[in-house]
Each structure stands twice: as structure tokens, then as C-alpha cells.
Design an enzyme around this catalytic site. Sequence first.
Site, mmCIF file in Angstrom:
data_model
loop_
_atom_site.group_PDB
_atom_site.id
_atom_site.type_symbol
_atom_site.label_atom_id
_atom_site.label_comp_id
_atom_site.label_asym_id
_atom_site.label_seq_id
_atom_site.Cartn_x
_atom_site.Cartn_y
_atom_site.Cartn_z
ATOM 1 C CB SER A 234 -0.928 0.003 1.218
ATOM 2 O OG SER A 234 -0.185 0.010 2.429
ATOM 3 N NE ARG A 238 -1.770 5.820 1.047
ATOM 4 C CZ ARG A 238 -1.268 4.845 1.787
ATOM 5 N NH1 ARG A 238 0.059 4.661 1.840
ATOM 6 N NH2 ARG A 238 -2.053 4.038 2.455
ATOM 7 C CG ASN A 242 -2.120 9.756 -4.955
ATOM 8 O OD1 ASN A 242 -3.121 10.478 -4.972
ATOM 9 N ND2 ASN A 242 -2.001 8.732 -4.121
#
Length: 308
Positions: A234, A238, A242
Amino acid sequence: MAGGQTSTEYIQHHLQNWTYGKLPEGYTRYDGTVLSESTWASAHSYQEAKDMGFTAVHVDTLGWSIFLGVLFLFVFSRVAKKATSDTPKGLQSFVELIVSFIDSTVKDTFHYKNRMVAPMGLTIFCWVFLMNFMDLIPVDWLPSLAAGIAGGDHFFFKVVPTTDPNATLGMAIGVFLLMIFFSIQQKGLIGFIKELTFHPFAPPTKGLAIVLAPLMIAINFILEFVSLIAKPISLGLRLFGNLYAGEMIFILIALMFSGGLLFGLFGGLLQWAWAVFHILVITLQAFVFMVLTTVYMAMAHDNHDESH
């Protein structure tokens, strides 16, 4: 947009890394050449990059990440050597502001003794921010320059390392390995295994609990192991997600410049607006990566067997 490229080809070209790897004997290359022996080369097509397999290297990701890391070390070391006790000015003031901010953030999150965590937090924040910042450079400038130097539009060149999952997951795996190291260092190997198998329950010592212990251990280990593995995945995805989304929007906006004067003016306005907003995104993502790393280090130092 390079001449003759469709919108799809333009997007694919900007999303492909400069890949260097090994092509097998008998492989037919992009120009029809058949290799007489296994050859290490740069991929000149998406299929070549795919066929190079797991051993291929993304040269642009490695090059830019190393360059930006060295740039960070150079600037901060220069400031440290020239720092004075007087009222800081210019670059020294800016660097001291960042150091103070990271130091206070780490102290609020990490309540244990480890002299490595704060410098690591500073390094992660500045390094990730610099890699993210490359996304603010117009998408065609550096790739076009690289293609001109290489002598062909087929040359792939990405300049934002954090839009490559190899980079973000690589950093996340580094954080994960540090988590394991400090967990074992602080709790011992047995303590770390107990954390994965019994936490938050105490080991059973009597009655039916002993009979059910193997089932409890198996269930608890599965849950704790999934939670442990999810942390680096994660953390890396992440940051990648983005920045990849931000890069994609810049590429889509850049397509508007080939649609005539009106679309070009509107695209310029959109690009400016998105760049202003994206400054917040790249800063926030660097901060989040740093904070989560610090939190994971704190979790690794937290010994549940100790009484508080």
C-alpha cells in the site's frame, strides 16, 4: 507531438520507460533485424520492452532517482558545512525550516530511541519530493531533448521516477526490510514470531485453549501476515497511483496543444491550473510516505510484552 503519431501512440510513448535488457537469439527486432545471438540492448518498442522480461532495467528511473538523491545530499551537505550560528538567510533558512519540520513530525510520531529514524525521514521526504517535482516539468521537454540526442522518435524517456512502480515499490520494500530488522532487534526472533502468531492474545497454558491453540495460531498468523505484507504494498502503490494519475492528466492536457490555437490556449490554462494544484499533491505524497515510514518504524519498536 511527434509527426505521424496518433493520440494513443503519443500517450503510450510517454508512459513507456527507457528499458535496457536482454533479447534472445533469433529475436526479430522493431526494424526487422533478426539477432544472431542473445543481445543486451535498449528496447525500441513496447513489445521489445515486454519481451526483455524481469531482468530488464529502467534506465531513466534509476538515472533520475540517483541524480536527484545525489542532488539532495549535495545541497544539504553544502548548507551544513557553511551553516553559521547567526540568523539564517537564504538557502540555509529554507533547509533549517525543512529539518525542523521533519524533526518535530518524527518526534510526534516516534517515541523511541533510534538516531537513524529522523535522518531517514528527512531523506525520504526530500528525495520523494524531488522525484515528484519532476512531474511539473512540461511533458515534452526532456523526452524530446533525449530523443533528439538519441537520434530517433522511438527513444523512450520518462523523467518522473515515482510514476514507475519499480521505484515506489522498491522504496517500500526497503522500508519493509527495516521494519523486519528493527522488529527482530527490539523484540527478538521469538518475540517477533509471537507477535505474528499470538498477538493480541497471550499463549494458551491450560484447558481447551491448548487444544484450540493450533487453529488460533494459524488464523492469527494469516491475519497478521496479510497485514504485514499489505504495509509495503500500500505504501508503494499509493505513491505510484497518485503520481501516475497526475502524469496522465498532464499528458492528456498536452494533447490539446495539437488541436489548434483555441484548444492550445485552453490547454495552457488547464496546464497552469493543474500544475498549481499538483504542487500540493507532490508535497502531500512525499509527506505521507515519510509519515507512514515513521509510523512503521514506531510499530517495529513497540514491544507488546513490555509493561507500561
